[in-house]
Motif scaffolding. Structure first.
Motif, PDB file in Angstrom:
ATOM      1  N   LEU A  30       0.972  -0.990   0.109  1.00 16.47           N
ATOM      2  CA  LEU A  30       0.118  -0.261   0.139  1.00 16.47           C
ATOM      3  C   LEU A  30       0.707   1.535   0.261  1.00 16.47           C
ATOM      4  N   LEU A  31       2.123   1.135   0.695  1.00 18.80           N
ATOM      5  CA  LEU A  31       2.642   2.598   0.785  1.00 18.80           C
ATOM      6  C   LEU A  31       3.807   2.718  -0.381  1.00 18.80           C
ATOM      7  N   PHE A  32       3.571   1.570  -1.222  1.00 13.48           N
ATOM      8  CA  PHE A  32       4.485   1.219  -2.267  1.00 13.48           C
ATOM      9  C   PHE A  32       3.812   2.264  -3.618  1.00 13.48           C
ATOM     10  N   TRP A  33       2.064   1.842  -3.427  1.00 13.33           N
ATOM     11  CA  TRP A  33       1.941   2.686  -4.809  1.00 13.33           C
ATOM     12  C   TRP A  33       1.016   3.803  -4.345  1.00 13.33           C
ATOM     13  N   LEU A  34       0.912   3.969  -2.801  1.00 13.89           N
ATOM     14  CA  LEU A  34       0.779   5.444  -2.452  1.00 13.89           C
ATOM     15  C   LEU A  34       1.516   6.767  -2.475  1.00 13.89           C
ATOM     16  N   ARG A  35       2.853   6.663  -2.127  1.00 13.78           N
ATOM     17  CA  ARG A  35       4.299   7.133  -2.579  1.00 13.78           C
ATOM     18  C   ARG A  35       3.726   7.329  -4.494  1.00 13.78           C
ATOM     19  N   SER A  36       4.359   6.147  -4.760  1.00 11.16           N
ATOM     20  CA  SER A  36       4.378   6.200  -6.106  1.00 11.16           C
ATOM     21  C   SER A  36       3.024   8.011  -7.103  1.00 11.16           C
ATOM     22  N   ILE A  37       2.006   6.968  -6.841  1.00  9.44           N
ATOM     23  CA  ILE A  37       1.457   8.009  -6.974  1.00  9.44           C
ATOM     24  C   ILE A  37       0.968   9.457  -6.995  1.00  9.44           C
ATOM     25  N   LYS A  38       2.017   9.698  -5.517  1.00  6.60           N
ATOM     26  CA  LYS A  38       1.755  11.030  -4.445  1.00  6.60           C
ATOM     27  C   LYS A  38       2.799  11.967  -5.671  1.00  6.60           C
ATOM     28  N   SER A  43      -1.539  15.812  -7.250  1.00  4.76           N
ATOM     29  CA  SER A  43      -2.429  16.270  -6.764  1.00  4.76           C
ATOM     30  C   SER A  43      -4.064  15.688  -7.194  1.00  4.76           C
ATOM     31  N   VAL A  44      -3.822  14.428  -7.560  1.00  3.91           N
ATOM     32  CA  VAL A  44      -5.471  13.111  -8.134  1.00  3.91           C
ATOM     33  C   VAL A  44      -6.037  12.828  -6.376  1.00  3.91           C
ATOM     34  N   LEU A  73      -1.393   4.574   7.864  1.00  6.05           N
ATOM     35  CA  LEU A  73      -0.208   4.369   7.316  1.00  6.05           C
ATOM     36  C   LEU A  73      -0.242   5.779   6.276  1.00  6.05           C
ATOM     37  N   THR A  74      -1.701   6.280   5.956  1.00  4.47           N
ATOM     38  CA  THR A  74      -1.801   7.776   5.219  1.00  4.47           C
ATOM     39  C   THR A  74      -1.603   9.234   5.878  1.00  4.47           C
ATOM     40  N   LYS A  75      -1.628   8.969   7.298  1.00  2.97           N
ATOM     41  CA  LYS A  75      -2.023  10.433   7.770  1.00  2.97           C
ATOM     42  C   LYS A  75      -0.851  11.202   8.109  1.00  2.97           C
ATOM     43  N   GLY A  76      -1.377  12.755   7.627  1.00  5.96           N
ATOM     44  CA  GLY A  76      -0.642  13.525   7.396  1.00  5.96           C
ATOM     45  C   GLY A  76      -0.247  14.283   5.416  1.00  5.96           C
ATOM     46  N   SER A  77       0.013  12.969   4.831  1.00  6.70           N
ATOM     47  CA  SER A  77       0.300  13.392   3.404  1.00  6.70           C
ATOM     48  C   SER A  77      -0.024  12.995   3.062  1.00  6.70           C
ATOM     49  N   PHE A  78      -1.422  12.326   2.777  1.00 11.13           N
ATOM     50  CA  PHE A  78      -2.191  11.736   1.210  1.00 11.13           C
ATOM     51  C   PHE A  78      -3.827  12.355   1.830  1.00 11.13           C
ATOM     52  N   ALA A  79      -3.827  13.672   1.615  1.00  9.59           N
ATOM     53  CA  ALA A  79      -4.825  14.075   2.397  1.00  9.59           C
ATOM     54  C   ALA A  79      -6.000  14.554   0.768  1.00  9.59           C
ATOM     55  N   GLN A  80      -5.375  13.524  -0.376  1.00  4.32           N
ATOM     56  CA  GLN A  80      -6.642  13.614  -1.370  1.00  4.32           C
ATOM     57  C   GLN A  80      -7.486  12.163  -1.351  1.00  4.32           C
TER      58      GLN A  80
END
Length: 101
Positions: A30-38, A43-44, A73-80
């Motif tokens: 999950l972190l790999f894909w979240l970070r890759s998208i970010k 902004s998506v 896992l998503t706190k603080g950096s994945f507001a979208q």
């Protein structure tokens, strides 16, 4: 191939976040894909979809356990991240679905 526009749907097996033997690998995935998208499309919007809902519904509180893991896992950096806004899953950060039938 990630573009700078659009909506991304990140699909994962919710059972893997509950099992101690697979939890770490699922978090890494999950972190790999979240970070890759970010990184490639900061902004998506991202929709998190957890599959195999029927397999965990017998035990109360499992959806909230998964939600807590995902929020950590998503706190603080994945507001979208797009969250459910009505129905029985409105307080979750992800959309649990049953994909067996």
């Amino acid at each position: 191939f990630l573009t700078k526009s659009g909506i991304y749907v990140l699909v994962f097996d919710i059972r893997e976040l509950l099992e101690p033997d697979t939890r770490n690998e699922a978090n890494i995935y999950l972190l790999f894909w979240l970070r890759s998208i970010k990184l490639h499309a900061p902004s998506v919007s991202i929709i998190l979809v957890g599959t195999f809902l029927a397999d965990i519904m017998e035990e109360k509180g499992k959806l909230q356990v998964i939600d807590k893991v995902l929020k950590e896992l998503t706190k603080g950096s994945f507001a979208q991240i797009v969250v459910p806004d009505n129905g029985e899953f409105e307080n979750l950060i992800y959309f649990p679905i049953d994909n067996k039938e």
